[in-house]
Design a protein around this motif. Structure first.
Motif, PDB file in Angstrom:
ATOM      1  N   ARG A 231       8.998   6.127   4.428  1.00 30.78           N
ATOM      2  CA  ARG A 231       9.547   6.677   3.813  1.00 30.78           C
ATOM      3  C   ARG A 231      10.277   8.079   5.081  1.00 30.78           C
ATOM      4  NH1 ARG A 231       7.982   8.999  -0.830  1.00 30.78           N
ATOM      5  NH2 ARG A 231       9.448  10.222  -1.092  1.00 30.78           N
ATOM      6  N   LEU A 232       9.011   8.294   5.297  1.00 37.21           N
ATOM      7  CA  LEU A 232       9.123   9.180   6.476  1.00 37.21           C
ATOM      8  C   LEU A 232       9.972   8.873   7.647  1.00 37.21           C
ATOM      9  CD1 LEU A 232       4.987  11.032   5.954  1.00 37.21           C
ATOM     10  CD2 LEU A 232       7.867  12.019   6.372  1.00 37.21           C
ATOM     11  N   GLN A 233       9.612   7.998   8.152  1.00 39.37           N
ATOM     12  CA  GLN A 233      10.040   7.355   9.521  1.00 39.37           C
ATOM     13  C   GLN A 233      11.509   7.105   9.358  1.00 39.37           C
ATOM     14  OE1 GLN A 233       8.392   3.328   9.562  1.00 39.37           O
ATOM     15  NE2 GLN A 233       7.374   4.161  11.407  1.00 39.37           N
TER      16      GLN A 233
ATOM     17  N   VAL B 227      13.049   9.350   6.644  1.00 40.07           N
ATOM     18  CA  VAL B 227      13.261  10.099   6.603  1.00 40.07           C
ATOM     19  C   VAL B 227      13.762  11.485   8.187  1.00 40.07           C
ATOM     20  CG1 VAL B 227      11.771  11.728   5.980  1.00 40.07           C
ATOM     21  CG2 VAL B 227      14.005  12.104   5.106  1.00 40.07           C
ATOM     22  N   LEU B 228      13.069  11.264   8.793  1.00 36.30           N
ATOM     23  CA  LEU B 228      12.821  11.713   9.670  1.00 36.30           C
ATOM     24  C   LEU B 228      13.972  11.970  11.183  1.00 36.30           C
ATOM     25  CD1 LEU B 228       8.776  12.408  10.692  1.00 36.30           C
ATOM     26  CD2 LEU B 228      10.390  13.782   9.653  1.00 36.30           C
TER      27      LEU B 228
ATOM     28  N   ASP C 235      16.286  14.087  10.112  1.00 33.30           N
ATOM     29  CA  ASP C 235      16.437  15.395   9.896  1.00 33.30           C
ATOM     30  C   ASP C 235      16.529  15.890  11.264  1.00 33.30           C
ATOM     31  OD1 ASP C 235      15.464  15.642   7.522  1.00 33.30           O
ATOM     32  OD2 ASP C 235      13.542  15.735   8.134  1.00 33.30           O
TER      33      ASP C 235
ATOM     34  N   LYS D  91       0.914  -1.456   0.239  1.00 29.56           N
ATOM     35  CA  LYS D  91       0.292   0.196   0.290  1.00 29.56           C
ATOM     36  C   LYS D  91       0.712   1.210   0.157  1.00 29.56           C
ATOM     37  CE  LYS D  91      -3.358  -1.842   2.641  1.00 29.56           C
ATOM     38  NZ  LYS D  91      -4.366  -2.639   4.309  1.00 29.56           N
ATOM     39  N   SER D  92      -0.324   2.468  -0.792  1.00 24.71           N
ATOM     40  CA  SER D  92       0.815   3.623  -1.053  1.00 24.71           C
ATOM     41  C   SER D  92       1.219   4.353   0.789  1.00 24.71           C
ATOM     42  CB  SER D  92       0.223   4.099  -1.477  1.00 24.71           C
ATOM     43  OG  SER D  92      -0.672   4.600  -1.483  1.00 24.71           O
ATOM     44  N   SER D  93      -0.253   4.225   0.907  1.00 26.84           N
ATOM     45  CA  SER D  93       0.804   4.698   2.742  1.00 26.84           C
ATOM     46  C   SER D  93       1.405   4.401   3.431  1.00 26.84           C
ATOM     47  CB  SER D  93      -0.991   4.506   3.596  1.00 26.84           C
ATOM     48  OG  SER D  93      -1.395   3.146   3.413  1.00 26.84           O
ATOM     49  N   ASP D  94       1.657   2.940   3.345  1.00 25.60           N
ATOM     50  CA  ASP D  94       2.294   1.697   4.570  1.00 25.60           C
ATOM     51  C   ASP D  94       4.396   2.760   4.204  1.00 25.60           C
ATOM     52  OD1 ASP D  94       0.623   0.858   5.320  1.00 25.60           O
ATOM     53  OD2 ASP D  94       0.980  -0.854   4.067  1.00 25.60           O
TER      54      ASP D  94
ATOM     55  N   ALA E 193       4.924   4.908   2.093  1.00 23.88           N
ATOM     56  CA  ALA E 193       4.661   6.989   2.579  1.00 23.88           C
ATOM     57  C   ALA E 193       5.575   6.694   4.304  1.00 23.88           C
ATOM     58  CB  ALA E 193       3.780   7.522   2.605  1.00 23.88           C
ATOM     59  N   LYS E 194       4.481   5.710   5.017  1.00 25.71           N
ATOM     60  CA  LYS E 194       4.857   6.029   6.104  1.00 25.71           C
ATOM     61  C   LYS E 194       6.813   5.427   6.409  1.00 25.71           C
ATOM     62  CE  LYS E 194       3.636   4.060  10.427  1.00 25.71           C
ATOM     63  NZ  LYS E 194       2.700   3.077  11.752  1.00 25.71           N
TER      64      LYS E 194
END
Lengths: 264, 102
Positions: free
Chosen positions: B22-24, B26-27, B30, B14-17, B19-20
């Motif tokens: 990738r964000l985990q 990158v954050l 950051d 799923k694209s939402s998974d 996204a999550k």
């Protein structure tokens, strides 16, 4: 009594800061609160058009700070509600026309006469953001369930904490429950887990927002719109009311409609 | 996703998974503001300093960041060489896992 100063910010542009500020201002005023909404986006004034008050501006924030007028003269009263005022941004100046100290002083002058002072922050993390956050008692971070918006929101969470203005609270805007259900959009739980701050509200994606903005009538004034209800709920929570965060309902699926048809 | 994939039960993530996930990642980077290259350099320096005092297995050193709520933690797992024999005399064997938080 002294007002609570709430700054609405996001990092990323276009996620709904101005819409949220206008609607929270309206919703708080509907709850009989004395509210002033300050547009801190100097040079890119917009809160006036979203509130439908653009034709009544004579003086602005910078005029008041530089002493070209009295602060009271720069405040525009929204005639549709008893106690909602707008302090518009200057359009022909830039962010450096104001300092964080001047914003703190301005809010201190307003505090005795209001219950809430809402500050619409510009996008970014530079001078304009610093001006908007300096007087804040509370910070609300707006994000949408998109990677770029969530990433920028996380930067702001860190900055707010570093400024000892934390913990900030979160509003997730433009959530589409149907897309979440299909796994095509980050869910509320995903975003809250990633940002690890308290959730203040969820605003569904709603075309009524665009329609109401076209008219200069914030959607919170509309009794029926789902997004308007979401903003009224957030306003209630800001006043300490215990309004539970209910999961958003998507549009009914085929089975829902069929069962409703059978049940008559 | 093709019909055949669906028939064979092969499902796209799923694209939402995505996204999550990738964000985990990158954050974390950051938040600590340290690039993977800098992390490697820090690891080498840690090895040099600790080696001055304790004999360690440089190849087994692991330096990672962990995340819980909004707290980032730097965790170094440094295997110590030769300690096992001495400690085993006292009946405890702890050659590995001399991890510490920095």
């Amino acid at each position: 009594m002294s007002a609570t100063v709430i700054t609405i910010t996001s990092g990323k542009g276009g996620v709904g800061k101005t819409t949220a500020t206008a609607n929270l201002g309206v919703a708080l005023a509907m709850l009989s609160q004395r509210v002033v909404a300050i547009d801190a986006d100097i040079g890119l004034r917009n809160l006036d058009v979203v509130l439908g008050l653009e034709n009544r501006i004579v003086y602005d924030l910078v005029d008041a700070i530089e002493g070209h007028c009295r602060l009271r003269q720069a405040l525009i009263r929204d005639k549709r509600l008893s106690e909602l005022y707008l302090l518009p941004a200057a359009q022909t100046r830039d962010k450096n026309a104001v300092s964080p100290e001047q914003m703190i002083e301005l809010c201190d002058q307003l505090r005795p006469d209001f219950d809430f002072i809402l500050i619409d922050s510009p996008a970014g993390i530079e001078q304009g953001y610093r001006n908007a956050v300096a007087p804040a008692d509370k910070v609300i971070i707006i994000t949408t369930p998109e990677v770029s918006a969530v990433r920028d929101a996380d930067r702001i969470v860190g900055l707010v904490e570093a400024d000892e203005k934390g913990p900030a609270s979160l509003v997730i805007n433009r959530l589409n429950p149907d897309m979440v259900r299909r796994g095509q959009m980050l869910s509320t739980e995903d975003v809250v887990e990633l940002l690890a701050i308290d959730l203040l509200g969820i605003v569904p994606e709603d075309k009524e927002i665009i329609i109401s903005t076209n008219r200069g009538m914030p959607v919170a004034m509309d009794g029926k719109a789902a997004s308007g209800q979401a903003f009224r709920n957030i306003a209630g929570r800001l006043m300490g009311q215990n309004i539970p965060l209910t999961p958003l309902k998507g549009s009914p699926g085929v089975l829902d409609r069929l069962s409703r048809f059978i049940r008559g | 996703m093709g019909f055949l994939d669906q028939l064979l039960g092969r499902r796209q993530q799923k694209s939402s998974d995505i996204a999550k996930e990738r964000l985990q990642l990158v954050l974390v980077h950051d938040r600590i503001n340290i690039s993977p290259g800098t992390l490697d350099k820090m690891k080498d320096e840690l090895i040099t300093v600790i080696s001055r005092y304790v004999e360690i297995d440089a190849n087994g050193v692991e330096v990672t960041f962990t995340q819980s709520r909004r707290e980032s933690r730097l965790v170094a797992d440094i295997p110590v060489v030769g300690l096992a024999r001495r400690t085993s005399v006292r009946g405890t064997a702890a050659s590995r896992g001399a991890g510490g938080d920095a």
